[in-house]
Design a protein around this motif. Structure first.
Motif, mmCIF file in Angstrom:
data_model
loop_
_atom_site.group_PDB
_atom_site.id
_atom_site.type_symbol
_atom_site.label_atom_id
_atom_site.label_comp_id
_atom_site.label_asym_id
_atom_site.label_seq_id
_atom_site.Cartn_x
_atom_site.Cartn_y
_atom_site.Cartn_z
ATOM 1 N N ASP A 297 0.870 -1.171 0.000
ATOM 2 C CA ASP A 297 0.000 0.000 0.000
ATOM 3 C C ASP A 297 0.913 1.229 0.000
ATOM 4 N N ILE A 298 0.836 2.062 -1.049
ATOM 5 C CA ILE A 298 1.689 3.256 -1.117
ATOM 6 C C ILE A 298 0.845 4.531 -1.037
ATOM 7 N N VAL B 61 10.083 1.707 -3.279
ATOM 8 C CA VAL B 61 8.684 2.051 -3.032
ATOM 9 C C VAL B 61 8.587 3.418 -2.345
ATOM 10 N N THR B 62 7.702 4.288 -2.839
ATOM 11 C CA THR B 62 7.456 5.605 -2.222
ATOM 12 C C THR B 62 5.955 5.854 -2.143
ATOM 13 N N PRO B 63 5.496 6.637 -1.134
ATOM 14 C CA PRO B 63 4.049 6.837 -0.947
ATOM 15 C C PRO B 63 3.481 7.933 -1.836
ATOM 16 N N SER B 64 2.224 7.721 -2.279
ATOM 17 C CA SER B 64 1.481 8.741 -3.014
ATOM 18 C C SER B 64 0.081 8.215 -3.308
ATOM 19 N N GLY B 65 -0.903 9.122 -3.399
ATOM 20 C CA GLY B 65 -2.236 8.740 -3.851
ATOM 21 C C GLY B 65 -3.109 8.087 -2.804
ATOM 22 N N GLY B 66 -4.194 7.448 -3.296
ATOM 23 C CA GLY B 66 -5.161 6.789 -2.427
ATOM 24 C C GLY B 66 -4.875 5.306 -2.287
ATOM 25 N N THR B 67 -5.935 4.508 -2.022
ATOM 26 C CA THR B 67 -5.769 3.076 -1.791
ATOM 27 C C THR B 67 -6.846 2.288 -2.520
ATOM 28 N N SER B 68 -6.418 1.324 -3.340
ATOM 29 C CA SER B 68 -7.359 0.424 -4.005
ATOM 30 C C SER B 68 -6.864 -1.007 -3.830
ATOM 31 N N LEU B 69 -7.275 -1.624 -2.727
ATOM 32 C CA LEU B 69 -6.852 -2.992 -2.447
ATOM 33 C C LEU B 69 -7.439 -3.963 -3.472
ATOM 34 N N GLY B 70 -8.674 -3.683 -3.927
ATOM 35 C CA GLY B 70 -9.286 -4.552 -4.931
ATOM 36 C C GLY B 70 -8.466 -4.595 -6.209
ATOM 37 N N GLN B 71 -7.983 -3.422 -6.666
ATOM 38 C CA GLN B 71 -7.160 -3.384 -7.873
ATOM 39 C C GLN B 71 -5.854 -4.133 -7.654
ATOM 40 N N ALA B 72 -5.289 -4.041 -6.457
ATOM 41 C CA ALA B 72 -4.049 -4.758 -6.148
ATOM 42 C C ALA B 72 -4.247 -6.259 -6.267
ATOM 43 N N ILE B 73 -5.371 -6.770 -5.775
ATOM 44 C CA ILE B 73 -5.632 -8.210 -5.842
ATOM 45 C C ILE B 73 -5.789 -8.652 -7.296
ATOM 46 N N LEU B 74 -6.486 -7.839 -8.101
ATOM 47 C CA LEU B 74 -6.700 -8.211 -9.503
ATOM 48 C C LEU B 74 -5.389 -8.218 -10.289
ATOM 49 N N VAL B 75 -4.532 -7.232 -10.060
ATOM 50 C CA VAL B 75 -3.236 -7.194 -10.746
ATOM 51 C C VAL B 75 -2.363 -8.373 -10.293
ATOM 52 N N VAL C 71 2.980 -2.517 -6.255
ATOM 53 C CA VAL C 71 2.568 -1.403 -5.399
ATOM 54 C C VAL C 71 1.157 -1.001 -5.802
ATOM 55 N N PHE C 72 0.407 -0.514 -4.840
ATOM 56 C CA PHE C 72 -0.955 -0.066 -5.164
ATOM 57 C C PHE C 72 -1.308 1.195 -4.389
ATOM 58 N N GLY C 73 -1.829 2.155 -5.150
ATOM 59 C CA GLY C 73 -2.426 3.356 -4.595
ATOM 60 C C GLY C 73 -3.823 3.409 -5.168
ATOM 61 N N ASP C 74 -4.100 4.426 -5.978
ATOM 62 C CA ASP C 74 -5.371 4.445 -6.705
ATOM 63 C C ASP C 74 -5.402 3.335 -7.760
ATOM 64 N N GLN C 75 -4.233 3.010 -8.312
ATOM 65 C CA GLN C 75 -4.062 1.915 -9.255
ATOM 66 C C GLN C 75 -3.005 0.971 -8.693
ATOM 67 N N ALA C 76 -2.805 -0.143 -9.379
ATOM 68 C CA ALA C 76 -1.792 -1.106 -8.943
ATOM 69 C C ALA C 76 -0.802 -1.329 -10.069
ATOM 70 N N LEU C 77 0.474 -1.503 -9.709
ATOM 71 C CA LEU C 77 1.527 -1.648 -10.708
ATOM 72 C C LEU C 77 2.525 -2.712 -10.257
ATOM 73 N N LEU C 78 2.817 -3.640 -11.149
ATOM 74 C CA LEU C 78 3.845 -4.650 -10.873
ATOM 75 C C LEU C 78 5.210 -4.015 -11.112
ATOM 76 N N THR C 79 6.048 -3.938 -10.089
ATOM 77 C CA THR C 79 7.377 -3.337 -10.238
ATOM 78 C C THR C 79 8.487 -4.376 -10.335
ATOM 79 N N GLN C 80 8.199 -5.604 -9.968
ATOM 80 C CA GLN C 80 9.162 -6.688 -10.126
ATOM 81 C C GLN C 80 8.401 -7.979 -10.364
#
Length: 323
Positions: free
Chosen positions: A88-89, A152-166, A127-136
């Motif tokens: 969660d970032i 990893v650095t913090p920014s934005g909101g949180t979308s755990l659902g998007q993290a699970i889907l990615v 990492v996931f904020g408003d969106q999720a991104l695979l970094t490795q």
């Protein structure tokens, strides 16, 4: 069972058959000679007459089969598979109720977790904020995964659902989304079954939007993917500054606990950096079995040696000689 040198099996069969035929022929000549000399009473058979020789003859093909390098596949349990570390970032992860910050403490715990994993575990980072991104992408190069954790650095909101889907898309190798009214789909997609994959989520549990989290968790459960959640923060909470505003934030365990439970995983809570590192040690990885070849040459050699020893001892005791 397989053999490294299968041609030796044919040699073992031929030599074994030749040895038995030779022994039978020898016994016939001995019996004929005894009858010609008038010792018919000594021509009878019996276990004691043939057992020692049978053991010696049996040792030959067994020994030759051992020389063929027999191998068998044995299922060996091991901690293996794929682990995706999801961070969660969101801006709330910069809170300092866990020193030095929530995100830094999560990075420290995740690094220690990766260092403890065997080479049989592939580790990926997203990492996931408003969106999720695979970094490795998942890899057995654990230093590469640790380096990704450090970026990893913090920014934005949180979308755990998007993290699970990615994460599920990374595991299955294809894009994953929930059914929507616009697409006309009503049933969730069939992702197959991936019991050797685990998603480990580091988050404070404050969801701000995105795909439905319970539905995403149900999708993971149907695919056999376990989600382990690690709560980062405290119930007392802290304040963070975002765009000049002071925002209150605290650990919300409810969502993290329900996500873990739906998938058969567990929720771990830690209120400080040291406890957070220790909490990752209790994360349960999947134990899988992998077939490994085991060479059986030593076993066949031991059996052949036992047969030779028994045959020699019985021959000496019953006949006064080995052969």
């Amino acid at each position: 069972m397989t053999f490294l040198y299968p041609a030796v099996i044919a040699v073992a069969v031929l030599l074994g058959a030749a040895a038995v035929a030779g022994y039978v022929a020898l016994q016939k000549r001995r019996s004929a000679a005894l009858r010609a000399a008038g010792f018919q009473s000594l021509t009878g058979g019996g276990v004691r007459k043939h057992l020692s020789y049978a053991l010696l003859l049996a040792a030959l093909p067994v020994m030759l089969v051992g020389l063929a390098r027999p191998q068998a596949e044995v299922a060996v349990p091991r901690a293996a598979g794929t682990v995706l570390l999801a961070f969660d970032i969101s801006n709330s992860m910069s809170a300092d109720d866990v020193a030095p910050t929530r995100l830094a403490a999560a990075q420290e715990a995740a690094t220690a977790f990766v260092e403890d994993q065997p080479d049989s575990v592939d580790v990926g980072v997203l990492v996931f904020g408003d969106q999720a991104l695979l970094t490795q992408a998942p890899t057995d190069d654990h230093p590469a995964a640790i380096a990704a954790i450090g970026r990893v650095t913090p920014s934005g909101g949180t979308s755990l659902g998007q993290a699970i889907l990615v994460a599920l898309g990374t595991i299955t190798g294809k894009p994953v989304s929930l059914p929507s009214a616009e697409s006309g789909a009503t049933a969730p997609p069939d992702l197959g079954y991936w019991p050797s994959a685990t998603i480990v989520v580091f988050s404070d549990g404050e969801e701000t939007g995105g795909p439905d989290v319970p539905a995403a968790a149900e999708l993971a459960a149907a695919a056999g993917v376990r989600i382990q959640t690690v709560g980062v923060g405290t119930a007392k909470g802290a304040t963070v500054e975002v765009d000049g505003f002071q925002l209150g934030t605290r650990l919300d365990e409810t969502l993290l606990t329900s996500v873990a439970q739906v998938t058969g995983g567990a929720y771990q809570q830690a209120g400080d950096a040291a406890a957070l590192v220790n909490s990752t040690k209790s994360i349960d990885l999947r134990l899988t079995t992998e077939k490994e070849p085991i060479e059986l040459t030593a076993g066949f050699a031991a059996v052949a040696l036992l047969l030779l020893t028994l045959g020699g001892l019985l021959g000496t005791r019953w006949h006064g000689r080995i052969l």
